[in-house]
Structures are given as C-alpha cells and as structure tokens.
Design a protein around this motif. Structure first.
Motif, short mmCIF file in Angstrom:
data_model
loop_
_atom_site.label_atom_id
_atom_site.label_comp_id
_atom_site.label_asym_id
_atom_site.label_seq_id
_atom_site.Cartn_x
_atom_site.Cartn_y
_atom_site.Cartn_z
N PHE A 72 -66.43 16.64 -17.75
CA PHE A 72 -67.51 16.57 -18.74
C PHE A 72 -67.92 17.98 -19.16
N PHE A 73 -67.75 18.95 -18.24
CA PHE A 73 -68.17 20.32 -18.50
C PHE A 73 -66.97 21.25 -18.72
N ASP A 74 -66.00 21.24 -17.79
CA ASP A 74 -64.85 22.13 -17.86
C ASP A 74 -63.58 21.29 -17.88
N GLN A 75 -62.61 21.68 -18.73
CA GLN A 75 -61.42 20.86 -18.90
C GLN A 75 -60.17 21.67 -18.55
N ALA A 76 -59.40 21.14 -17.62
CA ALA A 76 -58.06 21.65 -17.31
C ALA A 76 -57.07 20.67 -17.91
N THR A 77 -56.19 21.15 -18.78
CA THR A 77 -55.27 20.24 -19.47
C THR A 77 -53.84 20.74 -19.36
N ILE A 78 -52.92 19.79 -19.49
CA ILE A 78 -51.50 20.08 -19.60
C ILE A 78 -51.05 19.55 -20.95
N THR A 79 -50.33 20.38 -21.71
CA THR A 79 -49.84 19.96 -23.02
C THR A 79 -48.32 20.04 -23.05
N GLY A 80 -47.74 19.23 -23.92
CA GLY A 80 -46.32 19.30 -24.23
C GLY A 80 -46.18 19.43 -25.73
N SER A 81 -45.59 20.53 -26.17
CA SER A 81 -45.45 20.81 -27.60
C SER A 81 -46.80 20.71 -28.32
N PHE B 105 -39.57 17.15 -28.98
CA PHE B 105 -39.17 16.97 -30.37
C PHE B 105 -37.94 17.82 -30.69
N GLY B 106 -36.96 17.22 -31.35
CA GLY B 106 -35.79 17.97 -31.80
C GLY B 106 -35.02 18.61 -30.68
N GLY B 107 -35.03 17.98 -29.51
CA GLY B 107 -34.27 18.52 -28.39
C GLY B 107 -34.86 19.74 -27.75
N GLN B 108 -36.18 19.92 -27.84
CA GLN B 108 -36.82 21.04 -27.18
C GLN B 108 -38.29 20.72 -26.90
N VAL B 109 -38.88 21.48 -25.98
CA VAL B 109 -40.27 21.25 -25.61
C VAL B 109 -40.87 22.57 -25.12
N GLN B 110 -42.17 22.72 -25.29
CA GLN B 110 -42.94 23.81 -24.70
C GLN B 110 -44.06 23.20 -23.85
N VAL B 111 -44.23 23.70 -22.64
CA VAL B 111 -45.28 23.24 -21.73
C VAL B 111 -46.45 24.21 -21.77
N GLY B 112 -47.66 23.67 -21.80
CA GLY B 112 -48.84 24.51 -21.81
C GLY B 112 -49.86 24.10 -20.76
N PHE B 113 -50.57 25.07 -20.22
CA PHE B 113 -51.66 24.84 -19.27
C PHE B 113 -52.90 25.52 -19.83
#
Length: 974
Positions: A795-804, A841-849
């Motif tokens: 609710f206050f601080d967000q830790a997220t993982i993203t893909g592309s 997408f398109g045979g590739q991905v980027q991971v984000g934290f």
C-alpha cells in the motif's frame, strides 16, 4: 539447470511470558483460591479491552526494526540467542556467547557501567524508541557469584509500571539480558495532578459498587503519578498517567491497589494485594491438627524468666538454675504472632533445672493456632535463610503473623506479614497447617527477594513457587493435607500427580492451577537432581535455582532461562550448563522448555523415487539433551497454478532432522510448500516466516539456460542498466546492514537496491533492467532467481518485477491504510519463479526490478543473486499412429485400418493401382482428361486413401514419399 534450491532461516528461543505483571506494585500473595462466596477477580480494568493474559515470545524478531537491531547486535557482539516480545518488539531475553565484562562480578560500579553502556549501544533492541537516560539503576545484587543489575524505566520523569531492563554478570561475562521495556513512543507525557480527595472518593466508590463488601475504607495517601501501559496481544493498546489509592475491605477481607486517572481521579484499574491460600491439603505427621503432633522446640521465642524478658535459643532452651516462674508467649524476635480474636496468648509455668515444659493446646483452636504459627514461621525462616545466605536481610527482621482472623478457608501474605483464618464451614484453622504457613511465607519471600528492575511479582508464578517451598521443606509433593476437615487424607494440591503433568500453555487460567505448572517443574527437577547428585545436594541445588530464579523471573516461562543462568558455571550458556539437560527435562515435561537456538534450516533436496524430500533441522542450545530441538513438524504443499491440488503430511524424525516428501508433479509446474514447527513446549512456528509470502517454492521440469549470472562480474558491463530518476542500485559484497543478507547466495557478490547500510531511500523510484535476452525458439520462458527482499506493505512501497516493461509480480498490499501492515521481509534467500512467456515479444525479453517508496518507513529493498532466464524445451511431437483414420505428419494416407491391398498400405503408404491406362477416350462426351495421372488417382481417393496429393501429377506423389522416408513410424496397437 537447478530444479530445486536450498533455503536457510534463523531461529532463536521460543517461549511465552505472562502479561499483567505490569499492574503488580506491592503484591500480597494469594496461596489458594478465595472461598467461593467471597471474592471477585483480583485484577480488573474499569473499561476498555483487558490487557493480554500471556505475553507471546517468538524466535524471530517481530518487525523490521527488531530484525535490524538484532542483526546489529550480533554483528557487534557475536553469536547470541534471543527471544522477542511480539507486542512490544523488544528482545525479552538475550544470551550472548559469553560477552566479556572484566571486573563486573566483584565490583558493582563496573557492572553498572557495563550495563548502561550495553543498553545505550543497543536501545533499539532492548528498549525501542527510548533513551538511555529513561532508565535508572535500581537494583545491584551479588548472590552466589551472579551479579544482577536492574534498571527501571522512566518516561518524561514518571515511572513506567512494569518497564525495566536487566543484565546478569557471571565469571566476568554478561551472560544474559532481559527486557520488559515499553516502547517510549507509545507512552504519554505528564499531566497536572487532580484533587486527591476526589481520587480517593472515586476509588472507594468503584470498589464498593463492584464488590459490595460489608465495609471499605481508603488507607494512606494518594500515590505519586506514574504511567500504566495497557499491553495488548499485538501492541500497546493504551497508556495512562495514574495515581494509586489503597482501599481495604471487610466481608470479605481484601486490600486493593486502585489506579485512578492522575488528572480526573476516574478509576482505571484495580488489583487485589492480598494473595489468599485456599484448598491447601496435606496428610502427613506434624503438618496439621488431624495428623500426628510432635513436641517442637520453642526456638527463638520471647519468654520471661522471673519477670525478666529473654529469648530461648535455637533448641528452645532457657538458662534456669533454680525453680522459677516463667511466662511463655507465641512471639519472638523474628516472628510477632498476634491473634485477631483477642490478646496474644501467654501462660505462666513453674519450672526447675532439667525440666521439660510441654505446652499442648491441641483442644483450644485459637491458642493452638498461635503456637503453631510461632513454630513453623521460625522453621521456614531458618530454611530459607540457609538457601539465601546473607542476600536477603528481610529474613533477619521481625515478621508480623496474624492468626484467628474472623474469616474462613483462607490465608494470605501481604508481601511482608502472613495472615491466617479461623476454622469454619468444614475448613481447618489455616494457622494450624504447617504447609499453609510455609506457602504464605513463600509469597513474602518472593516479593521481598525480587531484584528491582529485574524480576516482577506475577501471581501464578508466586503460587507455584510457594507450593514448591512447602513441598521441599516437608519432602512431600502433596500439599496441605487436612485443609478440609472431612478429608484429612486428601491434599489440597498435588505437585506430582500420578500420570499427569500440569502443562504450559494448555493449563493457563486460574492462578493456583496455573501455578502448578512451575511448582511441578521445580519438584520434578528436585527429583531428577536428587537422583543425580544425592538427596542433600540435589535438594540444595534445586532450592538454589528456586530462590535465585524467583528473584529474577517475571513469570512462569521465564524461570527456564533463569534456571540455566543460575546453573551455569562459566558465564557462557552456549556451551551448556552442568545440569542443563536435567533442567531441560524437568521444565520440558511441563511445556516450559523453549527452543533456544541459533538457526533453523529448511532444505529441499533433488527428486527421489518417493518424490521431493524436504528436511528441517533446528540448532538448539541444549540440542544434545534428550528432547532437544524439534518435537515435531508438519508439511503443507500445493501447486501454484492449481492450489486445489494440495496435500499435507507429518514430517518424520530422521536423526537430527525431520523429513517429508512432496509427491511427484508434472513438468512445468511450480510447487509451493510451508512447514509448521512444533517445539517441545507445543508452541508453533510457521516457515517461511513471512506473512506477505508464506510459501517456499520450486520449479519442476527441464529448462535450458538462455541467460544466467551470479553477479560475480560487473553486471553493468554485461548490459544491465538503471532507469528512473533514482539510481539506487549497487553491486558488490553484501554487508549484512539493516535487513540485508550478510552473504551472497552464490559466490561473493549480489545486486542490491539501496546502499550497503541496508536501507533504501525515501521517495525512490529505482529501476534495474537486464540486457535484452534472446528467447528465440522457445514459447515458454521463465525467470528463476534467488531474492532477499524486505519492503513495506505494498500500500505504501512497491517492489515489482517486469518483463518487457509489463508488471508481472509485486509485493502484497493492504486494502486500506489502516490495515496496510503486512510487510514483506524474507529474512533469507528465497527461490522465486516468474513466467515470462506472455512478454517475450519477437523472440526476446528484458527483465526489470523496481522499487518505489513513499516518504515513510524504509526497509532493505531488493537483493538479487543466481539469476537465470530459462527456456522450457518444447515437448517432442507424438509419433503418428497408422490406422487411426487421420493423415498425420509423415503419412501418405490413412484409411482407418492396417490392411494392405486397399490402396493405403498397412504402413500408410499409397499402393500402386493395377488399372491399364489408354490414350483412347471411351467417354461419350467431347471433353478430354487433363491428365491421365489424375484420372488414375481419383479412384484411390474415392476408396478412402485421403493422401492429400494435389493435381500436379506423379511428381507431387514422389515429393511426399521423399519427405516421409526418413521418419520413424509406429503402427497403431491392435
């Protein structure tokens, strides 16, 4: 690739301690429950929620702040064991591995200085939110080579009831510390004191309205302001500035400490100061009027010889050289016996040298009660003096003893004097039962011996230790035989019942029953040590543990660690104590043995024929003793993709570990599991200890690594980058600062969000993005890595993982601010699997934290290690089945059978036709066939050979054969 990973978590002592000792000022100790018609509850609040009945201690720090403080302590002071108060967040008990404190035992000033320095250095652990000047040294006691320093808590100049911190020094080491400090942020400031007359009037009115006594009156003046915290199960529910008013009642006899609001005089809480003895029973000679009597020496008794006052010696002897008149009494320099029913008894006798005077008043209850009180008060005083030595000057003072009180079925201690009731309604005169006298005296010893700022008077504890004193003196676990006149052979309480033990926490409740838990534990220890050391030495050792324990304990469970401290011989509990296993066995039988351990390990091993083995192991301070470590453990598992597919099992002992199997699961699924630990005290602990993510997990199935790093090389040189307005990501060797790990999961280095002091920044928007990773050839792609994450509720601080750039995972969040308290604190390296397939997408991905924080509470943030993006290999295509009626890859035809000669062979090959082709058109129409080949194949198609050959002639047919020849085929099973 690794399919399953190992996990480790820390665990320390587990224990439970009691709560309402905050309200006990100068208790007058209850020995047995009040007569049923007489009294209401001994403790009560005027309004609002009642405080916690029992304070819960757990192995793990209950908050991020406590975890950070604990890590800082162990980093600075070395390995240690601890338990934490789940409501206050303070470390309730800390035992370092022998922390040097030169000169602390011999010199009190040195010990006091060391105690204050330790407190100042670790206030966040022992007294959250407070300053060192909030604590005043009030206790400095050296007894039996153990020096104890007690500091009482103040806030804004006012004493805080129950708030204290204490340190124990042995062999010039700080062997243990304990804290009952109340977080200062929860405490109020001073208020202007109101009218004392109004405070008295409202206190008296409340007692009269609540209890309806025959009479009631205020005793003494209104006390000075102090702070009364009301501690709930999950925190400080309230804190009041109060003043004390003492109210005494008759019909029933009682005395109350009434705490009123310092400003308005409105009642806040009350507690009975009298600790009554009821239901006491004993069936043995010398212990009650229904049993055998003996001529006891009238030791140390005031007796006048020829009108000249003197005192008999320890054998009851007097110097007489000629016949003379002597006047005997029931009092002496150490016990002043008075009768509430009339003047103190006295009698004249004429005796001569060598005579023996026997004063037998067995048929006169009121006189007999005075004589019995004199004899047994002096006896119990001498017994305790032999244990305490010179450490308790109160034993050398005259104790008031009042007998024949106009009430029934009871006795009580007021913290100094002891008081006994007349017989009636089937109850014996309680001054005529030796066990009751010893018991009541035990309450007074308890109150008088408590080291200020260290121990606390808790009613249930006092009941049990008073029972033990009576039992050890008479060498009988059956207490107060004959308390009820119609049951002369039945005890009122039994400390050693046949086939049954009073057990913590199941028997928490009525104080006398609850007291049997510690009384029984001490009695069992006495039996065990007598068998080990001999009768005299075993009793003496147990009595010493009893006495020194009650000086420092704050409740029943805290007697166990105090017993270990007393038994220790080198100032280091980590190597055990001379009788540690015996103490553990006796206390463990009553649920009081806590798991004082350094770490707990949970390990997931590679797949075996039975499934996936899960092991649990606990390091216990007394692990080598019988019953050490875990008493039991259970496993719960589920599929992450289908939680309705789940199971549970009891983990089986396997040497020093517990083992269970998770059944085999199909490839491509994530299995989650958690473990419920059961200690020898029957307390429970859930692993993983992270309410925001309470499931370990592992992935099942083969994977191909597409990109992997253990961050041993500079990731920024490998294409990792930071984004957003904050550049808070760091790479290097973890330092263990704050809530961050002290070691990497794999190798030496990690990627972490924030600085190496273990705290991320407020208002951060820190993003870490991987290089572009090729996923060509894979439709299923996954991120699998190790994390150590600590972050405030989402609710206050967000830790997220993203893909592309698309969010795939974030930490748990409360629905609204008032309930947003589920902080995500891993406290260990955790394997985490995230499906990236939808964002490759398109045979590739980027991971984000990413970590985004507000301006409030900050935690440790992300720690990343052993990271891989993996591809799940596609399952091989199934081999075609000839004869199933479907033309599959590699088949020329399939007519639904495995018969040759029908145009489609038994191996699904097109069979050549026997028809003869001519160039003459016999049709009557004028059209011509475009191809003789097409005409020859149409009949085959009509006969069910669905070969799928187009109309381009025989070249197409051979093309199909040439493609099919290299492929394996299988026939359909009959």
């Amino acid at each position: 690739m690794r399919r399953i990973r190992n996990y480790r978590i820390g665990a320390r002592s587990l224990a439970v301690v009691t709560g309402f000792a905050l309200l006990a000022l100068a208790p007058e100790s209850k020995a047995v429950a009040p007569h049923p018609s007489a009294r209401g509850p001994s403790q009560a609040f005027a309004s609002g929620p009642a405080p916690r009945h029992a304070r819960a201690l757990a192995a793990r720090p209950p908050s991020v702040h406590a975890e950070r403080a604990w890590r800082r302590f162990t980093s600075a002071r070395g390995p240690a064991f601890a338990s934490f108060d789940q409501a206050t967040g303070a470390a309730a008990f800390v035992a370092p591995s022998g922390l040097a404190a030169p000169g602390s035992v011999a010199d009190g000033a040195t010990a006091r200085k060391a105690a204050r320095e330790l407190l100042a250095a670790h206030l966040d652990l022992l007294a959250p939110g407070c300053a060192v000047d909030d604590f005043v040294v009030v206790g400095d006691v050296l007894s039996h080579d153990l020096r104890t320093i007690g500091l009482q808590q103040r806030h804004a100049g006012l004493p805080v009831r129950g708030g204290q911190v204490s340190f124990r020094f042995k062999n010039d080491r700080m062997v243990a510390a304990a804290s009952q400090a109340i977080p200062c942020a929860a405490l109020p400031g001073p208020v202007a004191a109101g009218d004392p007359a109004q405070a008295k009037a409202q206190a008296l009115e409340w007692i009269v309205a609540a209890l309806a006594p025959k009479s009631a009156k205020v005793i003494g003046e209104v006390g000075a302001p102090q702070i009364l915290p009301r501690v709930g199960d999950k925190g400080i529910a309230a804190a009041h500035v109060v003043r004390e008013v003492i109210v005494a009642t008759e019909g029933p006899v009682d005395r109350f400490s009434v705490l009123v609001d310092a400003a308005t005089g409105a009642p806040i809480a009350r507690e009975s100061l009298l600790r009554f003895a009821v239901n006491v029973r004993y069936n043995a000679p010398h212990r009650g009027p229904a049993g055998a009597r003996y001529d006891a020496p009238a030791a140390l008794t005031n007796i006048a010889i020829g009108g000249q006052p003197t005192v008999s010696d320890a054998a009851g002897a007097l110097p007489v050289d000629a016949p003379v008149t002597i006047t005997t009494t029931a009092s002496g320099p150490f016990a002043e016996v008075q009768s509430d029913a009339g003047p103190a008894v006295a009698a004249d006798w004429v005796v001569g040298p060598g005579d023996t005077l026997i004063w037998n008043a067995a048929l006169d209850e009121e006189v007999d009660a005075q004589l019995s009180a004199n004899i047994h008060t002096n006896l119990v005083k001498n017994y305790v003096r032999a244990i305490a030595g010179n450490s308790l000057p109160w034993l050398d003072q005259k104790i008031p003893v009042l007998v024949n009180i106009a009430d029934i079925c009871n006795a009580f201690s007021d913290g100094d004097g002891i008081n006994f009731f007349l017989s009636g309604e089937g109850c014996e005169n309680t001054a005529r039962i030796s066990d009751v006298i010893y018991h009541e005296f035990g309450h007074s010893v308890h109150f008088q011996s408590i080291i200020p700022g260290v121990g606390a008077f808790e009613p249930a504890l006092s009941e049990g230790i008073a029972d033990y004193l009576a039992a050890t003196i008479v060498n009988d676990a059956s207490m107060a035989m004959g308390f009820f006149q119609d049951q002369p052979n039945e005890p009122l309480r039994e400390l050693d019942p046949d086939g049954f033990e009073w057990h913590w926490p199941e028997d928490i409740g009525e104080v006398h029953d609850q007291g049997r838990i510690i009384g029984g534990a001490l009695w069992d220890l006495r039996k065990i040590l007598r068998a080990k050391l001999g009768s005299a030495a075993g009793t003496a050792r147990t009595d010493l543990i009893w006495y020194e324990g009650i000086r420092r304990a704050i409740d029943i469970p805290s007697m166990y660690p105090e017993a270990l401290v007393i038994d220790d011989d080198d100032g280091d509990l980590s190597n055990g104590t001379p009788n540690g296993c015996e103490i553990a066995a006796a206390f463990g039988a009553h649920g009081l043995r806590s798991l004082i351990g350094g770490s707990t390990a949970v390990t997931t091993l590679p797949e075996e024929p039975y499934g996936y083995p899960i092991l649990v192991e606990v390091q216990d301070l007394l692990a080598d003793c019988p019953g050490g470590g875990l008493a039991g453990a259970s496993l719960e598992w589920r599929r992450r993709d289908a939680p309705n597919i789940h199971g549970s099992s009891t983990m089986l002992p396997n040497g020093d570990t517990f083992l269970a199997y998770i059944p085999h699961q199909p490839d491509g699924v994530v299995v989650q599991y958690q473990i419920q630990l059961k200690t020898s005290q029957n307390s429970q602990e859930l692993l993983p200890s992270n309410p925001a993510d309470p499931w370990y997990e592992f992935y099942v199935g083969p994977v191909d690594p597409l990109y992997c790093t253990s961050f041993e090389n500079d990731p920024f040189l490998e294409g990792w980058s930071t984004q957003g307005f904050s550049d808070d990501w760091s790479w290097g060797v973890p330092s263990g600062g704050g809530l961050d790990p002290s070691t990497a999961y794999d190798g030496q280095r990690v990627m972490l969000e924030g600085s190496f002091d273990g705290i991320y920044a407020p208002f951060t928007d820190a993003r870490l993005v991987s290089p572009v990773i090729s996923t060509a050839g894979y439709s299923t792609v996954r991120l699998q890595y190790q994390r150590w994450l600590s972050v405030e509720d989402g609710f206050f601080d967000q830790a997220t993982i993203t893909g592309s750039g698309i969010t795939l995972w974030t930490n748990a969040a409360g629905d609204w601010e008032g309930e947003a308290s589920t902080q995500h604190v891993d406290g260990e390296w955790r394997f985490h699997d995230v499906d990236l397939s939808s964002v490759a997408f398109g045979g590739q991905v980027q991971v984000g934290f990413t970590l985004a924080s507000d301006g409030g509470l900050e935690f440790g943030g992300w720690n990343l290690d052993a990271l891989c993006v993996v591809g799940v290999p596609a399952a091989p295509l199934p081999a075609p089945i000839c004869g199933n009626g479907a033309v599959e890859a590699g088949e020329e035809c399939d007519d639904g059978n495995n018969v040759d000669g029908d145009g489609c062979s038994a191996i699904c090959r097109v069979e050549p036709t026997n028809e003869t082709e001519t160039d003459t058109d016999t049709d009557t129409d004028t059209d011509t066939d475009g191809s003789a080949t097409t005409g020859s194949l149409d009949p085959l198609r009509d006969r069910g050979c669905a070969c799928g050959v187009d109309g381009d002639g025989i070249a197409g047919w051979w093309a199909l054969v040439l493609v099919a020849l290299p492929l394996r085929r299988r026939r359909r099973a009959a």
